[in-house]
Design a protein around this motif. Structure first.
Motif, short mmCIF file in Angstrom:
data_model
loop_
_atom_site.label_atom_id
_atom_site.label_comp_id
_atom_site.label_asym_id
_atom_site.label_seq_id
_atom_site.Cartn_x
_atom_site.Cartn_y
_atom_site.Cartn_z
N TRP A 65 -17.72 -9.37 13.49
CA TRP A 65 -17.10 -8.06 13.59
C TRP A 65 -17.20 -7.51 15.01
N ASP A 123 -14.13 -9.90 3.41
CA ASP A 123 -13.39 -8.75 3.95
C ASP A 123 -13.35 -8.81 5.47
N THR A 124 -14.49 -9.11 6.10
CA THR A 124 -14.53 -9.21 7.56
C THR A 124 -13.55 -10.27 8.05
N VAL A 169 -9.85 -9.15 7.68
CA VAL A 169 -9.45 -8.17 8.69
C VAL A 169 -9.23 -8.85 10.04
N SER A 197 -6.04 -10.84 10.02
CA SER A 197 -4.90 -9.94 10.17
C SER A 197 -4.71 -9.56 11.63
N GLN A 227 -7.92 -11.12 1.09
CA GLN A 227 -8.31 -9.76 0.74
C GLN A 227 -8.02 -9.45 -0.73
N VAL A 258 -13.04 0.85 -0.28
CA VAL A 258 -12.80 0.43 1.10
C VAL A 258 -12.11 -0.93 1.14
N ASN A 290 -8.58 -1.65 2.99
CA ASN A 290 -8.36 -2.72 3.97
C ASN A 290 -7.20 -3.62 3.55
N LYS A 298 -4.07 -1.86 4.57
CA LYS A 298 -3.85 -1.99 6.01
C LYS A 298 -3.29 -3.36 6.36
N ILE A 299 -3.85 -4.40 5.74
CA ILE A 299 -3.40 -5.77 6.02
C ILE A 299 -1.96 -5.94 5.55
#
Length: 923
Positions: free
Chosen positions: A818, A847-848, A851, A854, A866, A878, A882, A885-886
């Motif tokens: 991250w 998840d990391t 993201v 993406s 995701q 959350v 995410n 967002k992706i």
């Protein structure tokens, strides 16, 4: 049970009888042949009688009495299978003698068919009291072998009610008294019986057994056995007793002469021949006899015990392990088998198995000197020197015939703190002792005090006594590691393997050295080479699974390795638990549950497997089933707090905090100093605003364990939760004075930082890292703190330090990924991939990675990953945010809008309302 006598007749006698019968031109009339057989039986000439009976049956197969007499005679001669066949045929032909049924029961007993006896004959009623009493006595014996004491005693009482002087029942009652350690009572009962019937051979043989094994009086035992043989010269049990008593008196030549009188191919004869050769140290001859014995009785625990002991002496350790493990599994009370099995595990370096093979319930308060000394060795090799010293101390105080007895005062002084005087005494004893108890106690005492040089001097003496034993070299390696002499330790472990290539503890030690020296591939190659040489080595396969995990192997490869360990050691519960835990770590409760269910089916009633099944059910959200399983665990371990800890974990998962608190309190009732329960209960009390009770609990822990850090850690946490920073720091400092515990140092840093004392906090962190350069706890904490404060370069530095020490630390890899993404590093995705390989199916790590993918415009893969995250944890807002967002970045605004609408409907509960609204407006 009345022993089955074996007639003393040779094949030559049988042949002579056959020739005599043939020469005389015996009649072929079945009735005349039957009458002739009866005459031979009255003369105790069983071989001739058997020939006549078989001739009669050849002429008239349905002659029931001939079938009966043949079955009875075969049974007396030890052919229990043939006897059962003939007796059953006699019964089928209508032979109605009351004598037949007890003989059928006796033949089934002799074959170990105890359940068959009770199932078949429990409701059978015979015409005469004698026959019924005999049958009831045989039923009692069958129940005894099934460990049903109530039925055993009940059937004996019924037999004695029918016939108060029934000798077989009285003998069984005396035998029962002997098993209850009432040897004097048993002997008195036999004396009363023998006063009425001095020639009762079964009573005389049991008297010999009680004197030999209960009183350790081989002389009087020999008299009893000889009296039984005098009463009945063909009494096989008495003849064997004579041999055993002579062996106990070490009159081995006389024992050999007595053995010559026994029929050579009978199981008892072969067993005694094996034991005699073993006692003489003639192990090659003993092996020959043992191999013949196992052909006749391949599953006999006693035969496996002596055969395994012979193989151990000959150095055939794999063969010894197999035989001895089977013997102990079949008959756990076989002391020699268990003792030698533990020695075999020690000799091959399988310390965990040696520990598991020690008698259940063995404690430092036991009075079994040999097993106590052995337990001391096991714990010593395992490195648990404090526990080892307790066993050595107890062993040294018990045996007056061993030099270890003189170790008693020295050990007492050592335990009382008079170490110099005690160690000097131990050294003097060890110098003159050809045994090794004192040597091991001395070495262990030096290691306990971390006196490496003195331990090495004591090991020198031990090596002279055990020149061909790898254990002294293993101890030498451990002592050298105390001096941080890794090269010397490695050489010692290698020398141990040159003596015994399969000595696993040395392989394990070398593997640990490889890992310590950052040579993980060397560790893996070492274990793979061992497995290639010994594909059935379960311990090596388990260690290989661990190393492959550390080296980043796929979950499938690790699982396959663990499955192979189960395949080669199907009774090893540890391998099954490890595979279950492997699946649970990979967040695959379905696979874990399948393995756990199969394990419990294969080994029912094993607490560790029942516990693993409950944990798998809990991980899969099957809360009611988990509670039921943990209730079963409580019945298996009624005095253990573990079941209540597990029940509490279920209630925590169900968010039933009051029920969880009650379960933790029950666990503490069972074990008041149980840290896991104390810590969890404190956390729950704080979560439910019961800070005063939490503080009371912390203080009580301090009173229970004033020299332990636990109570001070809890007190500090209670104060910290109330933001009483000064009190928290004081409690943590008090704990640090008792012991260097990473959690104390981390919590002290956090409390000082919260109190505005950043400089002092930095000093605590730096001091800890300097004093504990191999520990990652503080480094991880500092990285997380820097990340929270958006000090990304500092976070990057700390996480990289963790990964340098632990290349597969998934949390550090994920967080560094991250940070790397935020700093624009090209390896961010690669780091996230490593984190997911190290800990698969973890939503936060997935998840990391999604993201970051993406961010690299790898939209398809990011969206798919995701979606898996959301599927694994659908109630975590959350992760859905995410995903939206992706999807927006991937151009799928419709899917994103649907997700955002769903999140928006939750209102403030999501805690992300402002960001959700901003995104909705943007699309």
């Amino acid at each position: 049970m009345k022993p089955i006598p074996f007639p003393l007749r040779t094949a030559a006698l049988a042949l002579a009888a056959a020739l005599a019968l043939a020469a005389c031109g015996e009649s072929k009339d079945p009735q005349q042949l039957l009458a002739s057989a009866r005459d031979y039986l009255q003369k105790n000439d069983s071989p001739a009688a058997i020939i006549q009976l078989k001739n009669a049956l050849q002429e008239q197969p349905d002659l029931a009495e001939a079938r009966f007499l043949l079955g009875r005679t075969l049974l007396q001669g030890g052919d229990v299978v043939g006897a059962e066949t003939e007796l059953q045929k006699a019964r089928d032909l209508g032979y109605a003698s009351d004598e037949l049924v007890p003989l059928l029961a006796r033949s089934a007993l002799a074959q170990g068919q105890f359940r068959k006896v009770t199932d078949t004959f429990t409701n059978t009623k015979l015409g005469s009291n004698d026959a019924q009493a005999d049958l009831l006595t045989l039923l009692a014996v069958a129940w005894r072998y099934q460990d049903n004491s109530a039925q055993f005693q009940g059937r004996l009482q019924e037999a004695l009610q029918l016939k108060p002087d029934h000798a077989p029942a009285l003998i069984e009652l005396a035998r029962f008294k002997g098993t209850q350690r009432d040897v004097d009572g048993a002997l008195a009962m036999l004396d009363g019986l023998l006063a009425k019937d001095a020639a009762n051979v079964d009573a005389l043989a049991l008297r010999g057994d009680l004197l030999l094994y209960g009183k350790n009086d081989a002389v009087r035992a020999l008299d009893a056995y000889r009296a039984s043989v005098a009463a009945k010269p063909t009494f096989e049990l008495g003849q064997g007793g004579v041999v055993r008593a002579l062996m106990s008196l070490n009159q081995l030549d006389e024992a050999a002469k007595a053995l010559d009188k026994l029929m050579p191919q009978l199981p008892q004869t072969l067993y005694l021949k094996t034991r005699l050769a073993h006692q003489k140290g003639d192990y090659a001859t003993a092996r020959n006899h043992a191999q013949q014995m196992l052909k006749v009785t391949p599953d006999s625990p006693a035969a496996l015990e002596i055969a395994g002991a012979v193989e151990y002496q000959l150095g055939s350790l794999a063969q010894a392990e197999s035989m001895l493990a089977r013997a102990v599994q079949a008959t756990p009370e076989l002391r020699v088998a268990r003792h030698t099995l533990v020695l075999t595990y020690l000799r091959t370096g399988q310390v965990d198995r040696a520990l598991a093979a020690l008698p259940p319930g063995l404690s430092a308060g036991s009075s079994d000197v040999d097993m106590l000394s052995l337990a001391g060795q096991v714990y010593m090799v395992k490195g648990e020197v404090d526990q080892a010293q307790r066993y050595f101390a107890r062993a040294s105080s018990l045996d007056p015939t061993d030099p270890a007895k003189r170790t008693s005062l020295a050990m007492t002084q050592l335990m009382a703190g008079k170490t110099d005087m005690a160690l000097g005494a131990l050294q003097d004893i060890a110098a003159g002792d050809v045994g090794v108890v004192a040597d091991l106690a001395l070495i262990n005492a030096h290691m306990q005090r971390r006196e490496a040089d003195k331990a090495l001097n004591a090991i020198n003496a031990l090596e002279k006594k055990r020149a061909n034993d790898p254990m002294p070299l293993q101890l030498r390696g451990r002592a050298l590691l105390m001096r941080n002499d890794r090269a010397g330790a490695r050489a010692a472990f290698e020398r141990a393997l040159s003596i015994e290539p399969s000595y696993f503890e040395a392989v394990a030690a070398l593997t640990r050295l490889d890992l310590t020296e950052r040579k993980p591939q060397d560790a893996q190659k070492r274990l793979e080479a061992l497995v290639a040489r010994e594909p059935g080595n379960g311990a090596a396969l388990l260690a290989l699974a661990d190393v492959r995990t550390a080296n980043g192997a796929s979950g499938q490869e690790v699982a396959d390795t663990l499955r192979k360990a189960i395949e080669v050691s199907p009774t090893d519960k540890a391998a099954r638990v490890r595979l279950i835990d492997h699946h649970l770590r990979r967040n695959d409760p379905k696979a874990a549950l399948a393995v756990a269910q199969a394990a419990v089916a294969a080994q029912p009633g094993v607490p560790e497997l029942v516990d693993a099944l409950g944990r798998a059910q809990l991980a899969g959200g099957e809360y009611n089933q988990a509670l039921s399983t943990f209730s079963q665990l409580a019945s298996l371990m009624p005095n253990s707090p573990l079941s209540q800890l597990r029940v509490a974990s279920v209630h925590v998962a169900k968010r039933d905090r009051p029920a969880a608190v009650a379960a933790f309190r029950k666990a503490l009732q069972a074990q008041p100093n149980l840290w896991a329960a104390q810590r969890s209960l404190t956390d729950l009390l704080l979560q439910t605003d019961q800070g005063a009770q939490a503080l009371t609990l912390a203080k009580s822990v301090q009173q229970q364990q004033p020299r332990d850090v636990a109570g001070f850690l809890l007190e500090g946490d209670v104060h910290a939760s109330a933001k009483r920073w000064s009190e928290a720091v004081a409690a943590y400092q008090a704990g640090m004075r008792l012991g260097a515990v990473p959690e104390l140092a981390v919590n002290m840093h956090a409390a000082l930082s919260a109190a505005g004392k950043s400089a002092e906090a930095q000093q605590v962190g730096a001091a800890w890292i300097k004093a504990h350069p191999e520990d990652t706890t503080m480094l991880l904490y500092l990285g997380d703190r820097a990340l929270a404060d958006k000090r990304l370069p500092d976070a990057q530095r700390h996480y990289e330090q963790v990964i340098a020490l632990q290349p597969t630390n998934a949390l550090a890899l994920n967080n560094l990924a991250w940070v790397a993404g935020e700093l624009g590093r090209e390896d961010a995705v690669a780091l996230a991939e490593r984190a997911n390989a190290a800990a698969p199916n973890q939503p936060a790590f997935m998840d990391t990675l999604a993201v970051l993918l993406s961010g690299k415009n790898q939209h398809a893969r990011a969206v798919e990953l995701q979606k898996q995250v959301v599927q694994l944890q659908p109630n975590t807002p959350v992760f859905k945010l995410n995903l939206a967002k992706i999807q927006i970045k991937a151009g799928d605004k419709a899917a994103a809008r649907a997700l955002l609408d769903e999140l928006g409907a939750q209102g403030e509960r999501s805690g992300l309302q402002a960001e959700i609204e901003a995104l909705r407006k943007s699309i």
